[in-house]
Motif scaffolding. Structure first.
Motif, PDB file in Angstrom:
ATOM      1  N   ASP A 174       0.833  -1.209   0.000  1.00  0.00           N
ATOM      2  CA  ASP A 174       0.000   0.000   0.000  1.00  0.00           C
ATOM      3  C   ASP A 174       0.867   1.258   0.000  1.00  0.00           C
ATOM      4  OD1 ASP A 174      -2.353  -1.426  -0.077  1.00  0.00           O
ATOM      5  OD2 ASP A 174      -2.699  -1.308   2.105  1.00  0.00           O
ATOM      6  N   ASP A 175       1.946   1.238   0.784  1.00  0.00           N
ATOM      7  CA  ASP A 175       2.867   2.384   0.812  1.00  0.00           C
ATOM      8  C   ASP A 175       3.513   2.601  -0.556  1.00  0.00           C
ATOM      9  OD1 ASP A 175       2.313   2.810   3.470  1.00  0.00           O
ATOM     10  OD2 ASP A 175       4.147   1.833   4.214  1.00  0.00           O
ATOM     11  N   ILE A 176       3.889   1.508  -1.215  1.00  0.00           N
ATOM     12  CA  ILE A 176       4.490   1.612  -2.549  1.00  0.00           C
ATOM     13  C   ILE A 176       3.484   2.203  -3.526  1.00  0.00           C
ATOM     14  CG2 ILE A 176       5.355   0.259  -4.510  1.00  0.00           C
ATOM     15  CD1 ILE A 176       6.628  -1.631  -2.392  1.00  0.00           C
ATOM     16  N   ASP A 177       2.252   1.705  -3.457  1.00  0.00           N
ATOM     17  CA  ASP A 177       1.202   2.243  -4.333  1.00  0.00           C
ATOM     18  C   ASP A 177       1.003   3.740  -4.111  1.00  0.00           C
ATOM     19  OD1 ASP A 177       0.649  -0.104  -5.671  1.00  0.00           O
ATOM     20  OD2 ASP A 177      -1.017  -0.677  -4.354  1.00  0.00           O
ATOM     21  N   ASP A 178       1.020   4.164  -2.859  1.00  0.00           N
ATOM     22  CA  ASP A 178       0.852   5.592  -2.554  1.00  0.00           C
ATOM     23  C   ASP A 178       1.954   6.431  -3.195  1.00  0.00           C
ATOM     24  OD1 ASP A 178      -1.406   5.002  -1.081  1.00  0.00           O
ATOM     25  OD2 ASP A 178      -0.378   5.119   0.868  1.00  0.00           O
ATOM     26  N   VAL A 179       3.197   5.955  -3.106  1.00  0.00           N
ATOM     27  CA  VAL A 179       4.322   6.687  -3.688  1.00  0.00           C
ATOM     28  C   VAL A 179       4.192   6.732  -5.209  1.00  0.00           C
ATOM     29  CG1 VAL A 179       6.817   6.611  -4.094  1.00  0.00           C
ATOM     30  CG2 VAL A 179       5.918   6.236  -1.795  1.00  0.00           C
ATOM     31  N   LEU A 180       3.867   5.584  -5.818  1.00  0.00           N
ATOM     32  CA  LEU A 180       3.768   5.537  -7.275  1.00  0.00           C
ATOM     33  C   LEU A 180       2.602   6.370  -7.799  1.00  0.00           C
ATOM     34  CD1 LEU A 180       4.656   1.801  -7.979  1.00  0.00           C
ATOM     35  CD2 LEU A 180       6.112   3.808  -8.267  1.00  0.00           C
ATOM     36  N   ASN A 181       1.552   6.501  -7.017  1.00  0.00           N
ATOM     37  CA  ASN A 181       0.410   7.317  -7.436  1.00  0.00           C
ATOM     38  C   ASN A 181       0.744   8.804  -7.454  1.00  0.00           C
ATOM     39  OD1 ASN A 181      -1.396   5.220  -7.928  1.00  0.00           O
ATOM     40  ND2 ASN A 181      -2.055   5.149  -5.808  1.00  0.00           N
ATOM     41  N   GLU A 182       1.747   9.206  -6.681  1.00  0.00           N
ATOM     42  CA  GLU A 182       2.145  10.612  -6.631  1.00  0.00           C
ATOM     43  C   GLU A 182       3.072  10.994  -7.782  1.00  0.00           C
ATOM     44  OE1 GLU A 182       3.824  11.361  -2.796  1.00  0.00           O
ATOM     45  OE2 GLU A 182       1.994  10.787  -1.751  1.00  0.00           O
ATOM     46  N   ILE A 183       3.612  10.008  -8.485  1.00  0.00           N
ATOM     47  CA  ILE A 183       4.565  10.254  -9.557  1.00  0.00           C
ATOM     48  C   ILE A 183       3.811  10.326 -10.886  1.00  0.00           C
ATOM     49  CG2 ILE A 183       6.556   9.289 -10.763  1.00  0.00           C
ATOM     50  CD1 ILE A 183       7.325   8.011  -8.080  1.00  0.00           C
ATOM     51  N   GLU A 184       4.227  11.283 -11.720  1.00  0.00           N
ATOM     52  CA  GLU A 184       3.545  11.505 -12.994  1.00  0.00           C
ATOM     53  C   GLU A 184       3.640  10.294 -13.918  1.00  0.00           C
ATOM     54  OE1 GLU A 184       4.047  14.546 -16.696  1.00  0.00           O
ATOM     55  OE2 GLU A 184       4.251  15.365 -14.674  1.00  0.00           O
ATOM     56  N   ASN A 185       4.838   9.718 -14.071  1.00  0.00           N
ATOM     57  CA  ASN A 185       5.030   8.557 -14.933  1.00  0.00           C
ATOM     58  C   ASN A 185       5.774   7.485 -14.129  1.00  0.00           C
ATOM     59  OD1 ASN A 185       5.502   6.702 -16.921  1.00  0.00           O
ATOM     60  ND2 ASN A 185       6.288   8.164 -18.414  1.00  0.00           N
ATOM     61  N   PRO A 186       5.057   6.694 -13.349  1.00  0.00           N
ATOM     62  CA  PRO A 186       5.719   5.740 -12.449  1.00  0.00           C
ATOM     63  C   PRO A 186       6.517   4.668 -13.172  1.00  0.00           C
ATOM     64  CG  PRO A 186       3.331   5.468 -12.368  1.00  0.00           C
ATOM     65  CD  PRO A 186       3.614   6.666 -13.198  1.00  0.00           C
ATOM     66  N   GLN A 187       6.072   4.250 -14.345  1.00  0.00           N
ATOM     67  CA  GLN A 187       6.804   3.210 -15.074  1.00  0.00           C
ATOM     68  C   GLN A 187       8.196   3.706 -15.456  1.00  0.00           C
ATOM     69  OE1 GLN A 187       4.766   1.700 -18.492  1.00  0.00           O
ATOM     70  NE2 GLN A 187       6.205   0.035 -18.800  1.00  0.00           N
ATOM     71  N   GLU A 188       8.287   4.915 -15.921  1.00  0.00           N
ATOM     72  CA  GLU A 188       9.571   5.505 -16.282  1.00  0.00           C
ATOM     73  C   GLU A 188      10.438   5.717 -15.039  1.00  0.00           C
ATOM     74  OE1 GLU A 188      10.898   9.787 -17.913  1.00  0.00           O
ATOM     75  OE2 GLU A 188       9.442   8.736 -19.189  1.00  0.00           O
ATOM     76  N   TRP A 189       9.820   6.146 -13.953  1.00  0.00           N
ATOM     77  CA  TRP A 189      10.544   6.386 -12.706  1.00  0.00           C
ATOM     78  C   TRP A 189      11.166   5.090 -12.182  1.00  0.00           C
ATOM     79  CZ3 TRP A 189       9.639   5.065  -7.445  1.00  0.00           C
ATOM     80  CH2 TRP A 189      10.365   5.811  -6.520  1.00  0.00           C
ATOM     81  N   VAL A 190      10.388   4.004 -12.196  1.00  0.00           N
ATOM     82  CA  VAL A 190      10.899   2.710 -11.728  1.00  0.00           C
ATOM     83  C   VAL A 190      11.982   2.203 -12.663  1.00  0.00           C
ATOM     84  CG1 VAL A 190      10.296   0.273 -11.339  1.00  0.00           C
ATOM     85  CG2 VAL A 190       8.792   2.079 -10.496  1.00  0.00           C
ATOM     86  N   ALA A 191      11.820   2.393 -13.971  1.00  0.00           N
ATOM     87  CA  ALA A 191      12.820   1.941 -14.937  1.00  0.00           C
ATOM     88  C   ALA A 191      14.171   2.614 -14.700  1.00  0.00           C
ATOM     89  CB  ALA A 191      12.332   2.220 -16.352  1.00  0.00           C
ATOM     90  N   GLY A 192      14.165   3.805 -14.122  1.00  0.00           N
ATOM     91  CA  GLY A 192      15.405   4.496 -13.817  1.00  0.00           C
ATOM     92  C   GLY A 192      16.253   3.798 -12.754  1.00  0.00           C
ATOM     93  N   PHE A 193      15.643   2.888 -12.012  1.00  0.00           N
ATOM     94  CA  PHE A 193      16.365   2.154 -10.970  1.00  0.00           C
ATOM     95  C   PHE A 193      16.848   0.782 -11.429  1.00  0.00           C
ATOM     96  CE2 PHE A 193      13.802   5.166  -8.596  1.00  0.00           C
ATOM     97  CZ  PHE A 193      14.727   5.650  -7.691  1.00  0.00           C
ATOM     98  N   VAL A 194      16.478   0.376 -12.630  1.00  0.00           N
ATOM     99  CA  VAL A 194      16.849  -0.931 -13.140  1.00  0.00           C
ATOM    100  C   VAL A 194      18.294  -0.904 -13.603  1.00  0.00           C
ATOM    101  CG1 VAL A 194      16.363  -2.679 -14.909  1.00  0.00           C
ATOM    102  CG2 VAL A 194      14.479  -1.437 -13.829  1.00  0.00           C
ATOM    103  N   GLN A 195      19.068  -1.892 -13.171  1.00  0.00           N
ATOM    104  CA  GLN A 195      20.471  -1.975 -13.558  1.00  0.00           C
ATOM    105  C   GLN A 195      20.559  -2.512 -14.986  1.00  0.00           C
ATOM    106  OE1 GLN A 195      22.787  -4.400 -10.964  1.00  0.00           O
ATOM    107  NE2 GLN A 195      24.719  -3.777 -11.860  1.00  0.00           N
ATOM    108  N   LYS A 196      21.358  -1.875 -15.804  1.00  0.00           N
ATOM    109  CA  LYS A 196      21.461  -2.249 -17.216  1.00  0.00           C
ATOM    110  C   LYS A 196      22.896  -2.616 -17.556  1.00  0.00           C
ATOM    111  CE  LYS A 196      17.768   0.835 -18.370  1.00  0.00           C
ATOM    112  NZ  LYS A 196      17.552   2.234 -18.165  1.00  0.00           N
ATOM    113  N   GLY A 197      23.076  -3.758 -18.160  1.00  0.00           N
ATOM    114  CA  GLY A 197      24.363  -4.168 -18.725  1.00  0.00           C
ATOM    115  C   GLY A 197      25.580  -3.982 -17.862  1.00  0.00           C
ATOM    116  N   GLY A 198      25.554  -4.440 -16.626  1.00  0.00           N
ATOM    117  CA  GLY A 198      26.728  -4.413 -15.773  1.00  0.00           C
ATOM    118  C   GLY A 198      27.056  -3.066 -15.160  1.00  0.00           C
ATOM    119  N   GLN A 199      26.100  -2.189 -15.098  1.00  0.00           N
ATOM    120  CA  GLN A 199      26.329  -0.874 -14.480  1.00  0.00           C
ATOM    121  C   GLN A 199      26.480  -1.022 -12.996  1.00  0.00           C
ATOM    122  OE1 GLN A 199      23.005   1.515 -15.696  1.00  0.00           O
ATOM    123  NE2 GLN A 199      24.045   2.211 -17.531  1.00  0.00           N
TER     124      GLN A 199
END
Length: 67
Positions: free
Chosen positions: A42-67
Motif C-alpha cells: 500500500d505504501d508503494i502504491d501511494d508513492v507511485l500514485n504521486e509520480i507523474e510517470n511511475p513506469q519511467e521512474w521505476v525503470a530508472g532504478f533498473v540496472q542495465k548491462g553491468g552498471q
C-alpha cells in the motif's frame, strides 16, 4: 573424564534454557506477515500514485548491462 561429564551437563542445560526461551516467544503468524506485506505494498502504491510517470521512474532504478 569427570571434567568432560561436567562440561556435557553444562552444555545440555544451556540447550534446555535456549529451547525454553524460544518457547516463551510467540510465533509469527502467516496472517501477521501477510498484513505487514499488504501495508508495504500500500505504501508503494501511494508513492507511485504521486509520480507523474511511475513506469519511467521505476525503470530508472533498473540496472542495465553491468552498471
Amino acid at each position: 573424564m569427570q571434567h568432560q561429564e561436567e562440561h556435557r551437563r553444562h552444555e545440555d542445560s544451556r540447550e534446555e534454557d535456549a529451547s525454553a526461551e524460544a518457547g516463551d516467544q510467540p510465533a509469527v503468524t502467516d496472517s501477521k506477515v501477510s498484513s505487514d506485506a499488504a501495508e508495504v505494498l500500500d505504501d508503494i502504491d501511494d508513492v507511485l500514485n504521486e509520480i507523474e510517470n511511475p513506469q519511467e521512474w521505476v525503470a530508472g532504478f533498473v540496472q542495465k548491462g553491468g552498471q
